[in-house]
Design a protein around this motif. Structure first.
Motif, PDB file in Angstrom:
ATOM      1  N   ALA A 157      73.817  59.657  97.652  1.00 25.01           N
ATOM      2  CA  ALA A 157      72.419  60.099  97.583  1.00 25.01           C
ATOM      3  C   ALA A 157      71.540  59.292  98.529  1.00 25.01           C
ATOM      4  CB  ALA A 157      71.911  59.986  96.143  1.00 25.01           C
ATOM      5  N   LEU A 158      71.943  58.062  98.818  1.00 27.02           N
ATOM      6  CA  LEU A 158      71.178  57.215  99.745  1.00 27.02           C
ATOM      7  C   LEU A 158      71.200  57.764 101.171  1.00 27.02           C
ATOM      8  CD1 LEU A 158      72.290  53.690  98.486  1.00 27.02           C
ATOM      9  CD2 LEU A 158      70.056  54.771  98.143  1.00 27.02           C
ATOM     10  N   MET A 159      72.173  58.638 101.475  1.00 28.17           N
ATOM     11  CA  MET A 159      72.220  59.237 102.810  1.00 28.17           C
ATOM     12  C   MET A 159      70.960  60.063 103.083  1.00 28.17           C
ATOM     13  SD  MET A 159      76.174  60.562 103.058  1.00 28.17           S
ATOM     14  CE  MET A 159      77.577  59.483 102.778  1.00 28.17           C
ATOM     15  N   THR A 160      70.397  60.643 102.031  1.00 29.46           N
ATOM     16  CA  THR A 160      69.196  61.455 102.244  1.00 29.46           C
ATOM     17  C   THR A 160      68.032  60.598 102.731  1.00 29.46           C
ATOM     18  OG1 THR A 160      68.475  61.216  99.940  1.00 29.46           O
ATOM     19  CG2 THR A 160      69.947  63.051 100.455  1.00 29.46           C
ATOM     20  N   GLU A 161      67.960  59.355 102.279  1.00 29.21           N
ATOM     21  CA  GLU A 161      66.911  58.451 102.751  1.00 29.21           C
ATOM     22  C   GLU A 161      67.042  58.226 104.250  1.00 29.21           C
ATOM     23  OE1 GLU A 161      66.665  54.789 100.647  1.00 29.21           O
ATOM     24  OE2 GLU A 161      66.702  55.733  98.657  1.00 29.21           O
ATOM     25  N   GLY A 162      68.269  57.985 104.702  1.00 28.37           N
ATOM     26  CA  GLY A 162      68.492  57.772 106.126  1.00 28.37           C
ATOM     27  C   GLY A 162      68.203  59.023 106.931  1.00 28.37           C
ATOM     28  N   ALA A 163      68.638  60.177 106.413  1.00 29.00           N
ATOM     29  CA  ALA A 163      68.445  61.431 107.139  1.00 29.00           C
ATOM     30  C   ALA A 163      66.955  61.745 107.280  1.00 29.00           C
ATOM     31  CB  ALA A 163      69.164  62.561 106.409  1.00 29.00           C
ATOM     32  N   ARG A 164      66.204  61.587 106.212  1.00 28.72           N
ATOM     33  CA  ARG A 164      64.787  61.928 106.253  1.00 28.72           C
ATOM     34  C   ARG A 164      63.948  60.896 106.989  1.00 28.72           C
ATOM     35  NH1 ARG A 164      64.839  64.581 100.256  1.00 28.72           N
ATOM     36  NH2 ARG A 164      65.193  66.740 100.936  1.00 28.72           N
ATOM     37  N   ALA A 165      64.513  59.715 107.202  1.00 25.25           N
ATOM     38  CA  ALA A 165      63.825  58.737 108.045  1.00 25.25           C
ATOM     39  C   ALA A 165      63.825  59.195 109.499  1.00 25.25           C
ATOM     40  CB  ALA A 165      64.501  57.376 107.928  1.00 25.25           C
ATOM     41  N   VAL A 166      64.831  60.020 109.846  1.00 26.01           N
ATOM     42  CA  VAL A 166      64.928  60.571 111.198  1.00 26.01           C
ATOM     43  C   VAL A 166      64.205  61.913 111.285  1.00 26.01           C
ATOM     44  CG1 VAL A 166      66.536  61.424 112.959  1.00 26.01           C
ATOM     45  CG2 VAL A 166      67.112  59.389 111.620  1.00 26.01           C
ATOM     46  N   ARG A 167      64.443  62.761 110.299  1.00 23.93           N
ATOM     47  CA  ARG A 167      63.819  64.098 110.251  1.00 23.93           C
ATOM     48  C   ARG A 167      63.250  64.302 108.856  1.00 23.93           C
ATOM     49  NH1 ARG A 167      68.981  67.340 111.754  1.00 23.93           N
ATOM     50  NH2 ARG A 167      67.876  69.010 110.671  1.00 23.93           N
ATOM     51  N   SER A 168      61.957  64.097 108.737  1.00 20.28           N
ATOM     52  CA  SER A 168      61.326  64.111 107.419  1.00 20.28           C
ATOM     53  C   SER A 168      61.448  65.449 106.714  1.00 20.28           C
ATOM     54  CB  SER A 168      59.854  63.728 107.540  1.00 20.28           C
ATOM     55  OG  SER A 168      59.181  64.644 108.394  1.00 20.28           O
ATOM     56  N   ASP A 169      61.619  66.528 107.474  1.00 26.30           N
ATOM     57  CA  ASP A 169      61.723  67.849 106.868  1.00 26.30           C
ATOM     58  C   ASP A 169      63.157  68.341 106.743  1.00 26.30           C
ATOM     59  OD1 ASP A 169      62.218  68.104 109.556  1.00 26.30           O
ATOM     60  OD2 ASP A 169      61.087  69.972 109.802  1.00 26.30           O
ATOM     61  N   MET A 170      64.139  67.454 106.937  1.00 20.70           N
ATOM     62  CA  MET A 170      65.538  67.890 106.889  1.00 20.70           C
ATOM     63  C   MET A 170      65.890  68.401 105.506  1.00 20.70           C
ATOM     64  SD  MET A 170      68.967  65.875 108.072  1.00 20.70           S
ATOM     65  CE  MET A 170      70.591  66.641 107.954  1.00 20.70           C
ATOM     66  N   ASP A 171      66.664  69.470 105.470  1.00 22.74           N
ATOM     67  CA  ASP A 171      67.113  70.069 104.215  1.00 22.74           C
ATOM     68  C   ASP A 171      68.234  69.200 103.636  1.00 22.74           C
ATOM     69  OD1 ASP A 171      67.956  71.626 102.117  1.00 22.74           O
ATOM     70  OD2 ASP A 171      68.207  73.474 103.283  1.00 22.74           O
ATOM     71  N   CYS A 172      67.908  68.423 102.622  1.00 23.05           N
ATOM     72  CA  CYS A 172      68.875  67.539 101.963  1.00 23.05           C
ATOM     73  C   CYS A 172      68.952  67.904 100.487  1.00 23.05           C
ATOM     74  CB  CYS A 172      68.461  66.073 102.092  1.00 23.05           C
ATOM     75  SG  CYS A 172      68.397  65.444 103.778  1.00 23.05           S
ATOM     76  N   ARG A 173      70.150  67.988  99.971  1.00 26.90           N
ATOM     77  CA  ARG A 173      70.347  68.374  98.578  1.00 26.90           C
ATOM     78  C   ARG A 173      71.274  67.361  97.901  1.00 26.90           C
ATOM     79  NH1 ARG A 173      70.600  74.992  99.164  1.00 26.90           N
ATOM     80  NH2 ARG A 173      69.213  75.100 100.991  1.00 26.90           N
ATOM     81  N   VAL A 174      70.808  66.787  96.834  1.00 28.26           N
ATOM     82  CA  VAL A 174      71.540  65.733  96.132  1.00 28.26           C
ATOM     83  C   VAL A 174      72.266  66.329  94.934  1.00 28.26           C
ATOM     84  CG1 VAL A 174      71.352  63.560  94.866  1.00 28.26           C
ATOM     85  CG2 VAL A 174      69.897  63.980  96.873  1.00 28.26           C
ATOM     86  N   CYS A 175      73.596  66.131  94.896  1.00 30.26           N
ATOM     87  CA  CYS A 175      74.418  66.653  93.797  1.00 30.26           C
ATOM     88  C   CYS A 175      75.106  65.504  93.075  1.00 30.26           C
ATOM     89  CB  CYS A 175      75.463  67.628  94.321  1.00 30.26           C
ATOM     90  SG  CYS A 175      74.753  69.089  95.124  1.00 30.26           S
ATOM     91  N   GLY A 176      75.241  65.661  91.779  1.00 28.81           N
ATOM     92  CA  GLY A 176      75.885  64.612  91.001  1.00 28.81           C
ATOM     93  C   GLY A 176      77.393  64.703  90.989  1.00 28.81           C
ATOM     94  N   ASP A 177      77.919  65.915  91.237  1.00 30.03           N
ATOM     95  CA  ASP A 177      79.373  66.073  91.209  1.00 30.03           C
ATOM     96  C   ASP A 177      79.780  67.258  92.093  1.00 30.03           C
ATOM     97  OD1 ASP A 177      78.813  68.406  89.706  1.00 30.03           O
ATOM     98  OD2 ASP A 177      79.041  67.336  87.811  1.00 30.03           O
TER      99      ASP A 177
END
Length: 455
Positions: free
Chosen positions: A397-417
């Motif tokens: 889930a921490l990958m979304t932080e890195g991705a949005r630091a580069v592209r704030s509007d990037m489509d990121c979806r966090v899944c638990g499993d």
């Protein structure tokens, strides 16, 4: 293989409880389901199963002998050999068996890419030699001995994958395999949780050279700065392979087209030629160069080795391109690390595609580096043209932080499993899209691949 019970007892320092010392053993197995008549069965005590319970059934199946660390007396069919530790005894017997052979043995290690490189080295050598190679990724303290037991006089060379995850492990398996030559693919952060630093990882992997002799050669990825720095500093010959001008075996003119990669190789003697690989990804070029370098050292004509590499097929769940319902699936679900994930994201970027979707699960065994590594992979994904990032697991889930630091509007979806990831993909993917599936082994991301293939 052929070894008598007496020879095995001597090799491991065991004690024969019953059975004939002259009985001949023709194979070795740690899996009771695979025991054949004439085999030595080695019961390993695991976290969930103590394989000693299978001793009666393997003897009924015709096993010639068994090791045991839990019995001090025995009777009945087969030879029983009492030892202090069955895994240690397995290793000692294998090390003694290895001494019977003078064929060149090539060890392959590195943080990522060991299995693919092992396959390419074996394929290149097969153009001129009958080659025995590690099956799958059987590269552990148990896997390496089982590989060594497959040596026989029919082979002209052997390629042995050698992995490690803790201090002292490489030294131990090097004593067993005793490689004459070794390939080091890279020094990354896999297993850094146990080893502490890349420098420690390098030092541990260098133990693959512990049994080197005056004619031995270490083949190093010259595109890895830590490995490149070893050239000329060691008491044996080193050969660099890579894309840099200072590499002994060099790749030039790398071109990816469709689902293949072509490049020109340049050898130290000035010989040049072309290699066509049936997959995409510049890291495969480095693996192929390693194969050419080893083949040249062992006397296999480079042109023949290059031609053989065109027949390469990726091992299961390792950057396999698969298709279902108009969707291209890049199945790299076997395992994951920061370096291998970035490599796979590069392959995803090269695919002609509609949407590019990356499904990335937790990367394990990174210790205190874990949070930084996951954020960094997210940044890399955003910079690699990924349209949608789906993460699976708490760490990922921490990958979304890195991705949005580069592209704030990037489509990121966090899944638990994995189930949640499958549901997200079900509504997201359309014909023409490409999706990368990757995660550490225990995340079982192959379940997502199976869902896509059968959806």
């Amino acid at each position: 293989m052929k070894m008598t019970v007496s020879e095995m007892v001597s090799a491991c320092g065991g004690r024969l409880l019953c059975g004939s010392p002259a009985a001949e053993v023709t194979s070795v197995s740690t899996d009771s389901r695979e025991v054949a008549p004439g085999a030595l069965f080695v019961p390993i005590c695991g976290e969930r199963v103590d394989a000693h319970e299978f001793i009666p059934s393997v003897l009924e199946a015709g096993a010639a002998a068994v090791l045991t660390q839990e019995h001090q007396s025995a009777g009945g069919p087969g030879a029983w050999i009492a030892v202090g530790d069955t895994k240690d005894a397995l290793q000692r017997i294998a090390a003694e068996y290895r001494k019977r052979f003078s064929l060149p043995v090539v060890g392959v290690t590195g943080s990522v890419g060991k299995t693919s490189t092992k396959e390419m080295v074996a394929l290149a050598l097969s153009a001129g030699l009958n080659v025995m190679k590690t099956r799958g990724n059987n590269n552990s303290q148990v896997g390496v001995p089982l590989t060594v037991f497959r040596l026989s006089e029919e082979y002209g060379a052997a390629v042995v994958e050698m992995g490690m995850s803790e201090f002292g492990e490489m030294s131990r398996i090097t004593e067993i395999a005793a490689p004459d030559y070794a390939v080091m693919t890279n020094i990354g952060v896999s297993h850094i949780e146990h080893l502490g630093s890349r420098r420690n990882i390098l030092a541990e992997k260098l133990h693959i050279t512990d049994r080197f002799h005056p004619g031995s050669v270490l083949f190093l990825n010259g595109d890895d700065e830590m490995l490149r720095g070893l050239a000329g500093t060691l008491p044996f010959k080193t050969v660099l392979f890579g894309t840099g001008e200072d590499c002994d075996f060099r790749a030039e003119g790398i071109e990816a087209a469709g689902e293949s990669t072509r490049f020109q190789y340049m050898a130290p003697n000035g010989e040049a030629g072309e290699v066509s690989l049936p997959m995409i990804g510049t890291h495969h070029v480095l693996n192929a160069l390693a194969g050419l370098a080893v083949a040249d050292q062992l006397g296999v004509p480079l042109a023949d080795a290059a031609a053989a590499l065109s027949n390469y097929r990726a091992p299961a769940m390792r950057q396999q391109l698969r298709r279902a319902n108009g969707i291209t699936i890049l199945d790299d679900s076997y395992n994951s690390s920061p370096d291998s994930t970035k490599s796979s994201l590069g392959v995803l970027k090269s695919l002609k595609s509609g949407k590019r979707v990356a499904v990335l699960a937790d990367m394990l065994e990174l210790g205190s580096y874990s949070a930084e590594a996951h954020r960094n992979v997210g940044e890399f994904a955003a910079n690699s043209g990924v349209d949608v990032l789906i993460t699976v697991g708490e760490r990922a889930a921490l990958m979304t932080e890195g991705a949005r630091a580069v592209r704030s509007d990037m489509d990121c979806r966090v899944c638990g499993d994995n189930r949640q990831a499958c549901e997200a993909l079900k509504t997201l993917l359309r014909p023409g899209d490409s999706v990368l599936i990757k995660g550490s082994r225990s995340m079982h991301t192959e379940e997502i691949v199976a869902f896509l293939l059968h959806e």
